[in-house]
Design an enzyme around this catalytic site. Sequence first.
Site, PDB file in Angstrom:
ATOM      1  N   CYS A  94       0.836  -1.204   0.000  1.00 61.68           N
ATOM      2  CA  CYS A  94       0.000   0.000   0.000  1.00 61.68           C
ATOM      3  C   CYS A  94       0.869   1.252   0.000  1.00 61.68           C
ATOM      4  O   CYS A  94       2.026   1.223   0.399  1.00 61.68           O
ATOM      5  CB  CYS A  94      -0.954   0.005   1.190  1.00 61.68           C
ATOM      6  SG  CYS A  94      -0.164   0.275   2.777  1.00 61.68           S
ATOM      7  N   CYS A  95       0.273   2.338  -0.492  1.00 61.67           N
ATOM      8  CA  CYS A  95       0.883   3.664  -0.472  1.00 61.67           C
ATOM      9  C   CYS A  95      -0.252   4.666  -0.338  1.00 61.67           C
ATOM     10  O   CYS A  95      -1.337   4.308   0.110  1.00 61.67           O
ATOM     11  CB  CYS A  95       1.724   3.896  -1.732  1.00 61.67           C
ATOM     12  SG  CYS A  95       0.760   3.962  -3.250  1.00 61.67           S
ATOM     13  N   ALA A  96      -0.050   5.886  -0.727  1.00 64.33           N
ATOM     14  CA  ALA A  96      -1.090   6.908  -0.570  1.00 64.33           C
ATOM     15  C   ALA A  96      -2.256   6.699  -1.535  1.00 64.33           C
ATOM     16  O   ALA A  96      -3.412   6.787  -1.147  1.00 64.33           O
ATOM     17  CB  ALA A  96      -0.500   8.301  -0.746  1.00 64.33           C
ATOM     18  N   LEU A 123      -4.137   4.325   0.713  1.00 64.95           N
ATOM     19  CA  LEU A 123      -4.711   4.754   1.988  1.00 64.95           C
ATOM     20  C   LEU A 123      -5.897   5.695   1.801  1.00 64.95           C
ATOM     21  O   LEU A 123      -6.767   5.765   2.670  1.00 64.95           O
ATOM     22  CB  LEU A 123      -3.645   5.404   2.867  1.00 64.95           C
ATOM     23  CG  LEU A 123      -3.144   4.479   3.970  1.00 64.95           C
ATOM     24  CD1 LEU A 123      -2.411   3.297   3.415  1.00 64.95           C
ATOM     25  CD2 LEU A 123      -2.334   5.218   4.971  1.00 64.95           C
TER      26      LEU A 123
END
Length: 138
Positions: A94-96, A123
């Site tokens: 996951c990342c932004a 996210l």
Amino acid sequence: MEFLQQNWYWAALAAASGAWLLFDLARSQGDKSQLSPVEATLLINREDAQLIDVREQGEFAGGHIPNARHIPLAELERRSGELEKFKDRPIILCCATGNRSAAALATLKKAGFEKIFNLRGGLAEWEKAGQPLSRKRK
């Protein structure tokens, strides 16, 4: 019928947006590596998936998924050995927004990982789905 004639542009907009939604749904069905927040939660709970957050330190400190392991994208290739012990478990990246984690997915595929997934929308989607965030340091 008179309503449609007088408001044809709204009908056209509704048809176009419906077509786009169907197209997006069909496109996402073909890529099994993309997980929604709900699918990610199920994988974590049912198969003990390991979550890897590939954002930078400041972003991670501002809030992350509980129990996520932090390995910034720039360090992933060098630190992929840390993930060897999770090779038999699913790994969710996951990342932004889902873009950096998609790049991370390609990196780990090259390193021989098979059960790897990307949190679609990152996210941003996780929070929108009402899922929890942690600010604890790991």
